[in-house]
Design a protein around this motif. Structure first.
Motif, PDB file in Angstrom:
ATOM      1  N   MET A  12      62.237 -42.685-100.548  1.00 59.96           N
ATOM      2  CA  MET A  12      63.470 -42.104-101.056  1.00 59.96           C
ATOM      3  C   MET A  12      63.241 -40.681-101.587  1.00 59.96           C
ATOM      4  SD  MET A  12      66.010 -43.944-100.418  1.00 59.96           S
ATOM      5  CE  MET A  12      67.059 -42.758-101.242  1.00 59.96           C
ATOM      6  N   LEU A  15      62.971 -38.472 -98.636  1.00 59.89           N
ATOM      7  CA  LEU A  15      64.289 -38.250 -98.049  1.00 59.89           C
ATOM      8  C   LEU A  15      65.046 -37.145 -98.774  1.00 59.89           C
ATOM      9  CD1 LEU A  15      65.643 -41.825 -97.192  1.00 59.89           C
ATOM     10  CD2 LEU A  15      64.883 -40.041 -95.625  1.00 59.89           C
ATOM     11  N   GLN A  16      64.918 -37.094-100.091  1.00 60.76           N
ATOM     12  CA  GLN A  16      65.620 -36.049-100.849  1.00 60.76           C
ATOM     13  C   GLN A  16      65.107 -34.662-100.465  1.00 60.76           C
ATOM     14  OE1 GLN A  16      68.232 -37.393-102.378  1.00 60.76           O
ATOM     15  NE2 GLN A  16      67.253 -39.293-101.729  1.00 60.76           N
ATOM     16  N   TYR A  19      66.655 -33.910 -97.045  1.00 64.27           N
ATOM     17  CA  TYR A  19      68.046 -33.486 -97.226  1.00 64.27           C
ATOM     18  C   TYR A  19      68.126 -32.072 -97.806  1.00 64.27           C
ATOM     19  CZ  TYR A  19      69.148 -38.476 -96.681  1.00 64.27           C
ATOM     20  OH  TYR A  19      69.269 -39.756 -96.218  1.00 64.27           O
ATOM     21  N   THR A 253      66.317 -39.929 -90.934  1.00 67.66           N
ATOM     22  CA  THR A 253      66.787 -40.431 -92.228  1.00 67.66           C
ATOM     23  C   THR A 253      67.593 -41.713 -92.078  1.00 67.66           C
ATOM     24  OG1 THR A 253      68.717 -38.959 -92.068  1.00 67.66           O
ATOM     25  CG2 THR A 253      66.824 -38.166 -93.317  1.00 67.66           C
ATOM     26  N   GLN A 257      66.544 -44.574 -94.476  1.00 66.35           N
ATOM     27  CA  GLN A 257      67.540 -45.023 -95.442  1.00 66.35           C
ATOM     28  C   GLN A 257      67.853 -46.499 -95.246  1.00 66.35           C
ATOM     29  OE1 GLN A 257      69.475 -42.229 -97.319  1.00 66.35           O
ATOM     30  NE2 GLN A 257      69.549 -43.921 -98.728  1.00 66.35           N
ATOM     31  N   CYS A 260      64.998 -48.621 -96.662  1.00 70.24           N
ATOM     32  CA  CYS A 260      64.997 -48.665 -98.127  1.00 70.24           C
ATOM     33  C   CYS A 260      66.107 -49.572 -98.654  1.00 70.24           C
ATOM     34  CB  CYS A 260      65.160 -47.257 -98.698  1.00 70.24           C
ATOM     35  SG  CYS A 260      63.706 -46.212 -98.505  1.00 70.24           S
ATOM     36  N   SER A 269      69.025 -46.969-103.689  1.00 72.03           N
ATOM     37  CA  SER A 269      69.111 -45.754-102.893  1.00 72.03           C
ATOM     38  C   SER A 269      69.962 -44.695-103.583  1.00 72.03           C
ATOM     39  CB  SER A 269      69.701 -46.072-101.511  1.00 72.03           C
ATOM     40  OG  SER A 269      69.910 -44.911-100.765  1.00 72.03           O
ATOM     41  N   ASN A 273      69.995 -39.930-105.691  1.00 75.67           N
ATOM     42  CA  ASN A 273      70.847 -38.798-105.316  1.00 75.67           C
ATOM     43  C   ASN A 273      70.703 -37.591-106.242  1.00 75.67           C
ATOM     44  OD1 ASN A 273      71.753 -40.269-103.188  1.00 75.67           O
ATOM     45  ND2 ASN A 273      73.853 -40.495-103.897  1.00 75.67           N
ATOM     46  N   TYR A 363      74.673 -44.122 -92.402  1.00 84.96           N
ATOM     47  CA  TYR A 363      74.197 -42.932 -93.107  1.00 84.96           C
ATOM     48  C   TYR A 363      73.991 -43.203 -94.581  1.00 84.96           C
ATOM     49  CZ  TYR A 363      75.516 -40.470 -88.890  1.00 84.96           C
ATOM     50  OH  TYR A 363      75.621 -40.022 -87.610  1.00 84.96           O
ATOM     51  N   SER A 364      74.683 -44.177 -95.110  1.00 85.40           N
ATOM     52  CA  SER A 364      74.526 -44.654 -96.472  1.00 85.40           C
ATOM     53  C   SER A 364      74.586 -43.559 -97.506  1.00 85.40           C
ATOM     54  CB  SER A 364      73.220 -45.408 -96.610  1.00 85.40           C
ATOM     55  OG  SER A 364      73.121 -45.977 -97.880  1.00 85.40           O
ATOM     56  N   ASP A 366      74.644 -40.429 -97.713  1.00 82.24           N
ATOM     57  CA  ASP A 366      74.172 -39.077 -97.717  1.00 82.24           C
ATOM     58  C   ASP A 366      75.098 -38.262 -96.864  1.00 82.24           C
ATOM     59  OD1 ASP A 366      72.630 -39.886 -95.156  1.00 82.24           O
ATOM     60  OD2 ASP A 366      72.792 -37.879 -95.244  1.00 82.24           O
TER      61      ASP A 366
END
Length: 368
Positions: A12, A15-16, A19, A253, A257, A260, A269, A273, A363-364, A366
């Motif tokens: 996670m 992933l940030q 992004y 992702t 995602q 996770c 998740s 953010n 996409y959950s 994001d």
């Protein structure tokens, strides 16, 4: 706890940063006169070219048949959640700043709760602490977003730099409105995807279809609004790498995602953010020389606090649902009709089986 227990958190965090890379690369490309609409077309086309072969070869024996109903539902979902959402998001990213875009993305859980309540998918109980937390958290989030748009205040960072990446006050406000509209589109997409996923449960193929529809829809929008064919030309390696990175990252992702969420759930998740806001703000100030204002800092902190308040209320509801014995509910329903109060509680329990940030989302949550 071994390394296996930390893997979801490590993924996670990674992933940030991915992004954040999409946000910063795109911001730099847009400032150098790349069309945001063309970027959306290229991004979704590349994402489709990556996801479609995987979906085809892994689902050859279990492919879902897409009928007319599924076709139009996915078409509408792509229009709202990808085409409109990403076009207004990247336009807002260009007019405002990377840090504001990252901060306003935290509005999605609060706006999702508000829309779900309006549509009757979320229930509130006046004496419930968790319901009050969701209400207060939503108010804090919206107030923070308004503060970011209207209250700049004195500069905190990059005072010595000329406003290379900054826009005027009117553009700033318009960019914030675009970003807020993007959050509303994304929240509506999270809600609408529940019946779509029920009708077409193959999420990998669903993602491929949405990327294809979004690319075609965005191409039509671009041809209407920007008929000059020169806008389709990529004039630098930066624009090419930006499109390639954003398209491939959409596919990467998705898998990360989804994994996770399967391991720890959608709430886990969503808790990461706000990290995106911090990463984007620091990197934007360091590499893009974006200005940081007092109002933006205070507003972003309010949005993050409001986000955690909303997620805390949602977590408490999920804990109560996990502690309820399903056999008792079934036994009570067979013995006697439910009163209005217990009926609302059962309805709330059923509605909350779909989390605030749905785990059925390809996409959950994001937006990037």
């Amino acid at each position: 706890m071994g390394l296996e227990d930390y893997k979801p958190a490590i993924v996670m965090v990674a992933l940030q940063f991915i992004y954040a890379g999409v946000t910063l690369f795109t911001r730099a490309a847009l400032v150098h006169d790349m069309s945001s609409r063309v970027f959306v077309v290229y991004r979704q086309s590349i994402a489709f070219s990556v996801i479609a072969p995987i979906a085809y070869f892994t689902r050859r024996k279990t492919r879902c048949c897409i009928g007319w109903k599924s076709f139009w539902m996915i078409f509408l979902l792509s229009l709202i959640g990808v085409t409109i959402n990403q076009n207004v998001y990247f336009q807002g990213l260009y007019l405002a700043s990377s840090s504001v875009a990252g901060a306003l993305g935290n509005l999605v859980p609060a706006v999702t709760f508000l829309l779900a309540y309006i549509m009757g998918l979320e229930k509130l109980h006046n004496r419930s602490l968790r319901s009050m937390a969701k209400i207060i958290g939503t108010i804090i989030c919206v107030t923070g977003a308004v503060a970011m748009a209207l209250l700049k205040g004195p500069k905190l960072l990059n005072k010595e730099f000329l406003p290379i990446m900054s826009q005027g006050g009117e553009n700033w406000l318009l960019g914030c409105l675009f970003l807020f509209g993007s959050s509303c589109c994304w929240s509506l997409w999270l809600i609408l995807q529940v019946p779509v996923s029920a009708n077409y449960p193959d999420h990998l193929s669903l993602t491929a279809w949405m990327c294809l529809f979004a690319a075609l829809q965005s191409a039509v929008v671009t041809l209407i609004l920007e008929p000059d064919m020169k806008v389709w030309r990529l004039n630098s390696y930066l624009e090419f790498l930006c499109c390639l990175y954003a398209g491939v990252s959409s596919a990467v992702t998705f898998f990360a995602q989804a994994w996770c969420i399967a391991q720890r759930g959608p709430l886990f998740s969503a808790m990461f953010n706000p990290l995106l806001t911090v990463v984007v703000t620091v990197l934007a100030c360091a590499f893009l020389h974006e200005e940081m204002f007092t109002g933006s800092l205070v507003g972003s902190l309010a949005v993050i606090v409001g986000l955690y308040v909303v997620l805390w209320g949602k977590a408490k509801e999920n804990e109560e649902l996990m502690n309820v014995d399903p056999s008792q509910i079934k036994q009570q329903s067979n013995q006697k009709p439910l009163s209005s109060e217990s009926s609302d509680e059962t309805s709330c329990r059923i509605d909350l089986e779909e989390p605030l940030l749905s785990d059925k989302s390809p996409y959950s949550g994001d937006n990037i």
